[in-house]
Design a protein around this motif. Structure first.
Motif, PDB file in Angstrom:
ATOM      1  N   UNK A  72      15.464  58.786  60.270  1.00 45.15           N
ATOM      2  CA  UNK A  72      14.503  59.641  60.965  1.00 45.15           C
ATOM      3  C   UNK A  72      15.093  60.071  62.311  1.00 45.15           C
ATOM      4  N   UNK A  73      14.814  61.304  62.705  1.00 41.93           N
ATOM      5  CA  UNK A  73      15.318  61.770  64.014  1.00 41.93           C
ATOM      6  C   UNK A  73      14.515  62.984  64.479  1.00 41.93           C
ATOM      7  N   UNK A  74      14.531  63.144  65.819  1.00 40.35           N
ATOM      8  CA  UNK A  74      14.092  64.410  66.411  1.00 40.35           C
ATOM      9  C   UNK A  74      15.185  64.856  67.371  1.00 40.35           C
ATOM     10  N   UNK A  75      14.905  65.725  68.307  1.00 39.64           N
ATOM     11  CA  UNK A  75      15.978  66.248  69.159  1.00 39.64           C
ATOM     12  C   UNK A  75      16.623  65.186  70.031  1.00 39.64           C
ATOM     13  N   UNK A  77      15.853  61.568  69.614  1.00 41.73           N
ATOM     14  CA  UNK A  77      15.693  60.179  69.148  1.00 41.73           C
ATOM     15  C   UNK A  77      16.073  60.085  67.663  1.00 41.73           C
ATOM     16  N   UNK A  78      16.786  59.024  67.373  1.00 43.26           N
ATOM     17  CA  UNK A  78      17.161  58.741  65.986  1.00 43.26           C
ATOM     18  C   UNK A  78      16.704  57.335  65.614  1.00 43.26           C
ATOM     19  N   UNK A  79      16.208  57.244  64.387  1.00 41.90           N
ATOM     20  CA  UNK A  79      15.766  55.911  63.917  1.00 41.90           C
ATOM     21  C   UNK A  79      16.056  55.833  62.414  1.00 41.90           C
ATOM     22  N   UNK A  80      16.550  54.686  62.010  1.00 45.17           N
ATOM     23  CA  UNK A  80      16.826  54.483  60.590  1.00 45.17           C
ATOM     24  C   UNK A  80      16.710  53.013  60.197  1.00 45.17           C
ATOM     25  N   UNK A 274      18.091  50.497  62.925  1.00 39.19           N
ATOM     26  CA  UNK A 274      19.121  51.007  63.835  1.00 39.19           C
ATOM     27  C   UNK A 274      19.057  50.368  65.211  1.00 39.19           C
ATOM     28  N   UNK A 275      17.921  49.775  65.572  1.00 40.73           N
ATOM     29  CA  UNK A 275      17.829  49.105  66.871  1.00 40.73           C
ATOM     30  C   UNK A 275      18.308  47.663  66.798  1.00 40.73           C
ATOM     31  N   UNK A 276      19.126  47.371  65.769  1.00 42.49           N
ATOM     32  CA  UNK A 276      19.714  46.056  65.548  1.00 42.49           C
ATOM     33  C   UNK A 276      18.699  44.967  65.193  1.00 42.49           C
TER      34      UNK A 276
END
Length: 410
Positions: A72-75, A77-80, A274-276
Motif C-alpha cells: 500500500x502507498x500514497x504520495x 507513505x508506503x506500507x506493506x 514494512x515497519x519491521x
C-alpha cells in the motif's frame, strides 16, 4: 513275430497313458473353475475396491498452505506486509479410527464372500461333473442297445423274406428302434448340456474336447439334520461376512456421531510488515452447529445397521429352512436309490433279445423286456443324479465336504 506283439502292447500302453493324461479329474476341474470363473474375478475386484477404500480412509488430510502480500502507498507513505501460513483440519484425530475399522471390516467381509463363492463353485463343479459322468455311462449303454437292436432289425428283415416272421413284427421292431433313437437323442443332448455347463465353469471353449475320469461316489451321510444346521452356522462364510458388515455399519454409525463435533481448522504462520513488525500468527476456525449436526448421516447409518441386522437374522433362518429341505430331499432320494441298487438291467435286455432270436418268446414279450431295460437304466441314472445332486446341495448349504468323492481311474 514276438517283436510285433511287443510293439502292439507298447503302443496300447502309450495310448492308454496319453488318454489318461487328457482326462480331466475332479480336482483339476475345480482348480480351473476357481481360476477362470467370472464371479470369482468380480469378487476379487470387490476386494480390491475395499482395499482402496481402506487405504483412502487411513490417509491424513492434506494441509492447506496460504500466502498473502499487501503493498500500500500514497504520495508520501508506503506500507506493506506479507503472511505465510498453513492450516489443517483436526477432526480426523478422533474421526478416522472408527472409519478405518469400519472399512477394514468391510474388506474382511468381502474376503469371506469370496470364500463363500469359491465353495459354492466347488460344489457346483462336483455336481455337474458327477452328472456328466452318469449321463456319459447312460449314453454308452443306450448306444450299445441301439447297435444290438439295429442288428436285430437287420436279422428281422431276412426273417421276413424267409417267411419266419410277419411284416407286422418287422415294423414293430423298426418302430421300437426309432423310439429308442429318439430317447438316445434326448439323453445325449442332456449329456452335452452338462458338458457345456462344465466347460463354462472351468473356462474351456465350447468346441474344446473334454473327457473326464470315472469317479467313485459314496453317499453315506453320518450327520443328523440338527448337526448339519449347527455346522452351517459355524462354517458359512456368508454368515461371517454378514456379522462383519453389521460390525462395520455399527462403527460407521459411531463415525457419523463423531461428526456432530463441528469442523475445526488450526492455522499457524508467520507475518512481516514494512515497519519491521513481524511474528507468528495462530488461528482456530470452527463451525457453530446451529443447523447441520449430521442428523441425516446418523439416521442413514441407523437405517443401514437395522437393515443389516435383519438381513443377517433372515439369512440364518433361510439357511435352516434350506438345510432342512435339502436333508429331506436327500433322505427321499437315498431311499429311492437304494431300492434300485442290485437290479441287473442289462441281463433283462440280453435275455429278451436272445430268447426272441431263438423263438422262445413272442414279439410282445421282447418289446416288454426292451422297454423294461430302457426305462430301468434311465430311472436308475436319474435316481443317482438326483441323489448326488441333493448331497452336493447339502454340502453347499453346510459349506463343508460331508461325503466321500474318491476318484477311481479306470
Amino acid at each position: 513275430m514276438r517283436f510285433y506283439h511287443l510293439l502292439i502292447v507298447l503302443t496300447a500302453i502309450l495310448f492308454i497313458s496319453i488318454n489318461a493324461q487328457n482326462n480331466l479329474t475332479i480336482d483339476e476341474a475345480i482348480k480351473l473353475s476357481l481360476i477362470n470363473n467370472i464371479e470369482i474375478h468380480e469378487q476379487n475386484a470387490n476386494i480390491q475396491n475395499s482395499e482402496l477404500n481402506l487405504s483412502n480412509s487411513s490417509q491424513l488430510p492434506n494441509p492447506i498452505f496460504s500466502y498473502s502480500r499487501e503493498d500500500l502507498k500514497d504520495d508520501s507513505f508506503k506500507f506493506g506486509e506479507w503472511t505465510a501460513s498453513g492450516s489443517i483440519p483436526i477432526n480426523f484425530l478422533w474421526e478416522r479410527w472408527s472409519n478405518i475399522e469400519s472399512k477394514n471390516n468391510i474388506l474382511e467381509a468381502q474376503k469371506y464372500f469370496l470364500d463363500h463363492k469359491k465353495l459354492n463353485l466347488t460344489f457346483k463343479v462336483r455336481e455337474i461333473y458327477s452328472a456328466l459322468h452318469n449321463y456319459t455311462l447312460l449314453t454308452k449303454s443306450l448306444n450299445s442297445t441301439l447297435l444290438k437292436l439295429s442288428d436285430l432289425a437287420k436279422t428281422a428283415k431276412y426273417r421276413v423274406q424267409e417267411g419266419d416272421i410277419s411284416e407286422y413284427e418287422l415294423q414293430r421292431i423298426l418302430l421300437e428302434l426309432n423310439q429308442l433313437k429318439s430317447i438316445f437323442s434326448e439323453i445325449d443332448l442332456q449329456k452335452r448340456n452338462y458338458q457345456n455347463n462344465l466347460k463354462l465353469l472351468i473356462g474351456y471353449g465350447i468346441n474344446e474336447d473334454l473327457s473326464i475320469e470315472s469317479p467313485e461316489l459314496k453317499s453315506d451321510l453320518n450327520f443328523t439334520k440338527e448337526e448339519l444346521i449347527n455346522l452351517a452356522i459355524q462354517n458359512r462364510n456368508d454368515i461371517k461376512a454378514s456379522s462383519l458388515l453389521v460390525e462395520s455399519e455399527n462403527l460407521f454409525l459411531s463415525h457419523n456421531k463423531l461428526k456432530v463435533i463441528p469442523n475445526i481448522n488450526l492455522t499457524a504462520g508467520y507475518k512481516k510488515q514494512t515497519d519491521d513488525l513481524s511474528g507468528t500468527i495462530l488461528q482456530v476456525d470452527f463451525e457453530i452447529p446451529l443447523f447441520n449436526r449430521n442428523q441425516i448421516g446418523i439416521q442413514q447409518a441407523e437405517i443401514g445397521l437395522s437393515l443389516l441386522e435383519n438381513k443377517k437374522a433372515f439369512l440364518i433362518e433361510r439357511i435352516k429352512a434350506e438345510i432342512s429341505e435339502a436333508y429331506n430331499r436327500y433322505s427321499a432320494n437315498n431311499e429311492l436309490y437304494k431300492a434300485q441298487v442290485g437290479f441287473e438291467f442289462q441281463n433283462i435286455f440280453s435275455s429278451a433279445a436272445y430268447s426272441y432270436e431263438q423263438g422262445e418268446i413272442s414279439l410282445v414279450e421282447f418289446i416288454d423286456g426292451l422297454n423294461a431295460y430302457v426305462n430301468g437304466i434311465i430311472l436308475f441314472n436319474q435316481l443317482e443324479v438326483n441323489l448326488f445332486k441333493s448331497v452336493f446341495d447339502l454340502e453347499r448349504q453346510v459349506a463343508t465336504k460331508i461325503i466321500n468323492f474318491n476318484e477311481n481311474n479306470n
